[in-house]
Design an enzyme around this catalytic site. Structure first.
Site, short mmCIF file in Angstrom:
data_model
loop_
_atom_site.label_atom_id
_atom_site.label_comp_id
_atom_site.label_asym_id
_atom_site.label_seq_id
_atom_site.Cartn_x
_atom_site.Cartn_y
_atom_site.Cartn_z
N HIS A 17 46.70 30.92 0.74
CA HIS A 17 47.79 29.80 0.77
C HIS A 17 49.10 30.07 0.50
O HIS A 17 49.78 29.29 0.01
CB HIS A 17 47.08 28.48 0.15
CG HIS A 17 45.93 27.96 0.58
ND1 HIS A 17 46.07 26.81 1.54
CD2 HIS A 17 44.57 28.23 0.67
CE1 HIS A 17 44.72 26.46 1.94
NE2 HIS A 17 43.97 27.53 1.30
N HIS A 104 31.18 32.05 -4.98
CA HIS A 104 32.80 32.53 -4.54
C HIS A 104 33.27 33.23 -5.75
O HIS A 104 32.57 33.80 -6.64
CB HIS A 104 33.65 31.23 -4.31
CG HIS A 104 34.63 31.51 -3.28
ND1 HIS A 104 35.72 32.22 -3.50
CD2 HIS A 104 34.77 30.82 -2.17
CE1 HIS A 104 36.41 32.18 -2.45
NE2 HIS A 104 35.90 31.48 -1.38
N ASP A 346 34.48 28.02 7.56
CA ASP A 346 33.55 28.22 8.78
C ASP A 346 32.22 28.10 8.52
O ASP A 346 31.72 28.29 7.43
CB ASP A 346 33.83 29.80 9.15
CG ASP A 346 34.96 30.05 9.60
OD1 ASP A 346 35.27 30.01 11.04
OD2 ASP A 346 36.08 30.70 9.06
#
Length: 458
Positions: A17, A104, A346
């Site tokens: 980002h 993650h 996704d």
């Protein structure tokens, strides 16, 4: 590290980002035709928002070339490129301030650096692969123009939906891989792959994959899969044993892609189930006079060096870690809680991973082509012979004998006179004077005579 390669070096930057992502490519040969569209084709295949099977994040991923190009030709200097992030929403990630997302990189990045990106995955996000794909497109064009090399990747499985020819249903068979699959690898093209949103070039299997991905998406979950890649027309001799074997560098490249969990080349794990008599690739003489192999279970690499056959390998991708399905987990301080992640992700990464796999394959082959060409250049140079002059021995220097002059008689004579004078001092003055005068004259005569004799001898 954010740099990959030895002679063809790619350094990427950027976060999920941030303002942009980009790369510096160093080592690209000069005078190669290159336009932004050569890169954009691959970026379009990777970009999000392509279909209902991918994330809805809408990024155009328009590449901007900053340096190293003039008149649509490479200059041989570093190529700088960037892609702006336009559709990022940092507010969707406020939950990650409290919770590290399961599986993650939030927790591990915080442990390593003591800080992490506050939105998205930062450098661990697949967003950074945008720069890899751009760099790989440059490498791929050089390989295609110079060697005619073809790189094609495709989705070979999603969940339990497998491309039928890529696996055997009967583990008792002693065939390594099906002949249909091997022939498929020789013929498949990117056009075949891109006809399907799943990027699986088979009608029936692609339909099953689509259904599986949509089911995961509907349940706010995710699913993994595999990508198979084939590299055709690779010259033999690429690879740097022992630690930089070609398959080792390919594995390095592929496992650096986010969400990868497995790599196998050639027959892979299937090859462990058959006897060596079935697995060995016998040599044959090709029609063009070169050596080849009757089969190719080695996957185009033997001893860590390419043998001229097609290189093929498969990569396993785990399910996307960030899902909206509520999960029991813990906050950073250990407090138990429920995380229902927001954001756009996704449901399955493998359709968009195809151009990333192709890009990393191109970077590996390009780097090894330059290394091998450098070695060939060195070995074709004539040997450097340094002629040293042969030293000529000098005759020994004969020093003339040192002739010492004979000792002078004058010092002893003078000493004698002094002693005589002192002796005469004992007599009366009148006698002494007469004797002194006589002796002095005699001595003077003797001295003159001695001087004359010395002059004659000299």
């Amino acid at each position: 590290m954010s740099t990959f390669g030895t002679l063809f070096r790619v350094t990427t930057y950027g976060e999920s980002h941030g303002a942009s992502v980009g790369a510096i490519i160093d080592g690209c040969p000069p005078n190669m035709p290159l336009e932004p569209q050569d890169i954009q084709i691959q970026l379009n295949r990777r970009r999000p928002g392509q279909s209902k099977l991918t994330t809805p994040r809408d990024e155009k991923d328009l590449v901007q070339l900053q340096s190293g190009i003039e008149g649509d030709r490479t200059l041989g200097t570093p190529i700088g490129l960037l892609v702006h992030n336009e559709n990022h929403r940092a507010k969707d990630y406020s939950e990650t301030d409290l919770y590290p997302r399961p599986s993650h990189a939030d927790w591990t990045y915080l442990e390593k650096y003591g800080i992490k990106a506050s939105s998205g995955g930062g450098r661990s996000s697949a967003r950074e692969t945008t720069a890899r794909v751009a760099a790989g497109a440059i490498a791929e064009k050089y390989l295609r123009l110079t060697y005619g090399i073809e790189i094609v990747a495709f989705v070979s499985s999603v969940g339990d939906a497998h491309l039928s020819s890529s696996v055997s249903d009967d583990d008792s068979e002693e065939e390594v891989l099906s002949s249909e699959f091997i022939n498929f690898l020789k013929m498949v093209t990117r056009e075949d792959v891109d006809r399907y949103p799943t990027r699986c070039p088979d009608d029936h299997t692609s339909g099953m994959m689509t259904e599986r991905i949509l089911r995961a998406k509907k349940s706010q979950d995710s699913v993994g899969g595999t990508v198979t890649c084939v590299i055709r027309k690779v010259p033999s001799g690429l690879g740097e044993p022992v630690f930089d074997k070609l398959e080792a560098k390919l594995a390095h490249a592929m496992l650096s892609i986010p969400a990868t969990k497995a790599f196998e080349i050639g027959s892979g794990f299937r090859g462990t189930k058959v006897p060596g008599s079935k697995h060995n690739d016998a040599f044959v003489l090709r029609e063009d006079g070169s050596m080849g192999t009757k089969t190719n279970w080695s996957g185009g690499v033997q001893g860590g060096i390419s043998n001229g056959e097609d290189i093929y390998f498969r990569i396993g991708f785990k399910p996307t870690a960030t899902i909206s399905l509520p999960q029991e987990t813990a906050q950073y301080d250990g407090t138990p809680g429920i995380l229902a992640a927001r954001g756009r992700h996704d449901p399955c990464v493998v359709p968009r991973a195809v151009p990333i796999v192709e890009a990393m394959a191109a970077l590996v082959i390009m780097d090894h082509v330059l290394i091998q060409n450098a070695r060939k250049k060195v070995t074709t140079l004539p040997p450097i012979i340094v002629e040293r002059p042969i030293p000529i021995p000098k005759p020994p220097t004969v020093q003339p004998p040192i002739v010492k002059p004979p000792p002078s008689k004058l010092p002893s004579l003078i000493l004698f006179i002094i002693r005589v004078v002192h002796f005469l001092g004992r007599f009366p003055i009148r006698v002494v004077r007469s004797l002194r005068l006589f002796i002095i004259r005699v001595l003077q005569a003797v001295i003159l005579l001695l001087k004359e004799v010395g002059d004659v001898e000299g």
